[in-house]
Scaffold this active site. Structure first.
Site, PDB file in Angstrom:
ATOM      1  N   HIS A  47       0.860  -1.219   0.107  1.00 31.33           N
ATOM      2  CA  HIS A  47      -0.361   0.008  -0.174  1.00 31.33           C
ATOM      3  C   HIS A  47       0.984   1.341   0.227  1.00 31.33           C
ATOM      4  O   HIS A  47       1.188   1.647   1.055  1.00 31.33           O
ATOM      5  CB  HIS A  47      -0.923  -0.062   1.380  1.00 31.33           C
ATOM      6  CG  HIS A  47      -1.882  -1.049   1.329  1.00 31.33           C
ATOM      7  ND1 HIS A  47      -3.100  -1.138   0.470  1.00 31.33           N
ATOM      8  CD2 HIS A  47      -1.869  -2.119   2.128  1.00 31.33           C
ATOM      9  CE1 HIS A  47      -3.838  -2.206   0.616  1.00 31.33           C
ATOM     10  NE2 HIS A  47      -2.992  -2.794   1.673  1.00 31.33           N
ATOM     11  N   HIS A  66      -0.603  -6.291  -5.570  1.00 35.02           N
ATOM     12  CA  HIS A  66      -0.759  -7.554  -4.899  1.00 35.02           C
ATOM     13  C   HIS A  66      -0.138  -8.696  -5.694  1.00 35.02           C
ATOM     14  O   HIS A  66      -0.066  -8.718  -6.941  1.00 35.02           O
ATOM     15  CB  HIS A  66      -2.167  -8.038  -4.862  1.00 35.02           C
ATOM     16  CG  HIS A  66      -2.514  -9.491  -4.360  1.00 35.02           C
ATOM     17  ND1 HIS A  66      -2.678 -10.265  -5.359  1.00 35.02           N
ATOM     18  CD2 HIS A  66      -2.011 -10.370  -3.253  1.00 35.02           C
ATOM     19  CE1 HIS A  66      -2.874 -11.444  -4.723  1.00 35.02           C
ATOM     20  NE2 HIS A  66      -2.494 -11.537  -3.623  1.00 35.02           N
ATOM     21  N   HIS A 105     -20.830  -7.597  -5.115  1.00 39.23           N
ATOM     22  CA  HIS A 105     -21.692  -6.698  -4.455  1.00 39.23           C
ATOM     23  C   HIS A 105     -21.725  -5.348  -4.934  1.00 39.23           C
ATOM     24  O   HIS A 105     -22.753  -4.267  -4.821  1.00 39.23           O
ATOM     25  CB  HIS A 105     -21.556  -7.040  -2.881  1.00 39.23           C
ATOM     26  CG  HIS A 105     -20.576  -6.260  -2.363  1.00 39.23           C
ATOM     27  ND1 HIS A 105     -19.294  -7.191  -2.402  1.00 39.23           N
ATOM     28  CD2 HIS A 105     -20.176  -5.214  -1.819  1.00 39.23           C
ATOM     29  CE1 HIS A 105     -18.227  -6.640  -1.976  1.00 39.23           C
ATOM     30  NE2 HIS A 105     -18.725  -5.381  -1.177  1.00 39.23           N
ATOM     31  N   GLY A 111      -4.901 -20.499  10.425  1.00 37.73           N
ATOM     32  CA  GLY A 111      -3.694 -19.682  10.302  1.00 37.73           C
ATOM     33  C   GLY A 111      -3.301 -18.525  11.258  1.00 37.73           C
ATOM     34  O   GLY A 111      -4.123 -18.257  12.094  1.00 37.73           O
TER      35      GLY A 111
END
Length: 313
Positions: free
Chosen positions: A105, A115, A184, A268
């Site tokens: 970022h 990413h 969405h 995790g």
């Protein structure tokens, strides 16, 4: 199909650790160019169930507001059904998973969030041959779009795929477009790149060479973008828009991202799983942008699948 032996798995592990180190070193150079001495802190960790990893995180840099470059190699004694929906034949099997996953970022809104990840998964159902596959890819999430960034990003993706087949780029680009889609919101997370999973249609060595090309390709693709924009000035309004769009990133990672969900389902390490979250994000109720603004252009023209290489050349 060639099955990996312990030597093969060790070679993948060594590549991943080296990739992590090289990416961190290169990004630290971007900090130095911004007159910052911020560095990636190293956090080695172990899992009680077996395996562990090396987390490397940079926070509050001049170029990078927050970045995580994470290596893990974990052992799973029994794969839960919730984590094997796409592969029910390996439910309950022993497994190991290793990979490097990163999210960067930047502080400057003119530098996109990026990413990447490359990974190997090997399951050992009782009394059967191992079941293995590779996965990974990289994608770009800009806030203020520079066509040169999008073109160079996809050109690198195309070029690294080309030795592995003429359709690999188009197939893995489409997979990326389909995967990084916020249903969405009815929009893409960004301008895409490559995504692939369950990769074992080639022999093990060829699949391994492909993830090496993808991992190395990320670094070669992102550095020119940093260098073009890290000294570019920006306004508070642009910073506010960056934080607003980061909210979409958070929504995607918590609702849809397979890696996040797999990590949570298999117990995790939570700090590693959620390191992809930005340090700051914002949500606004039905914000409106001027019709001819860069903000409106991002949403209307770029957050949809496009043939970038042909449209931007």
């Amino acid at each position: 199909m060639q099955n990996p032996n312990s030597t093969d798995i060790q070679r993948v592990r060594e590549f991943l650790l080296d990739l992590q180190s090289r990416i961190c070193a290169a990004l630290e150079q971007q900090e130095l160019q911004s007159n910052s001495t911020a560095q990636f802190e190293i956090d080695d960790w172990q899992r009680p169930e077996g395996g562990g990893g090396r987390s490397r995180v940079l926070q509050n840099g001049a170029a990078i507001e927050k970045g995580g470059v994470m290596f893990s190699h974990i052992n799973i004694s029994k794969l839960p059904t919730s984590a094997t929906e796409r592969h029910p034949q390996i439910a309950g099997a022993k497994a190991q998973a290793m990979g490097v996953s990163l999210v960067i970022h930047p502080r400057n809104p003119h530098i996109p969030t990026s990413h990447a990840n490359v990974r190997l998964f090997v399951a050992q159902p009782e009394g059967q041959e191992p079941i293995w596959w590779f996965g990974g890819g990289f994608d770009l999430t800009p806030f203020y779009v520079d066509d040169a960034d999008v073109l160079s990003w996809h050109q690198k993706a195309h070029d690294l795929c080309e030795p592995f087949g003429e359709n690999v780029y188009s197939e893995h680009k489409k997979w990326c477009d389909d995967y990084f889609y916020l249903k969405h919101r009815d929009e893409q997370r960004g301008v895409g790149g490559l995504f692939f999973d369950d990769l074992n249609q080639w022999d093990f060595e060829t699949c391994f060479k492909y993830i090496q090309a993808v991992g190395n390709g990320y670094l070669e693709a992102i550095l020119p973008i940093f260098q073009r924009h890290q000294n570019q000035t920006y306004t508070q309004a642009q910073r506010d828009f960056q934080l607003y769009r980061r909210g979409r990133y958070v929504e995607y990672n918590l609702v849809y991202d397979r890696g996040t969900l797999f990590g949570l389902q298999t117990g995790g390490r939570i700090e590693s799983i959620l390191v992809s979250m930005p340090p700051l994000a914002a949500w606004s109720y039905r914000p409106a942008w001027d019709q001819d603004s860069a903000e409106k252009r991002l949403v209307d023209d770029y957050l949809k699948p496009r043939d970038w290489l042909n449209e931007l050349k």
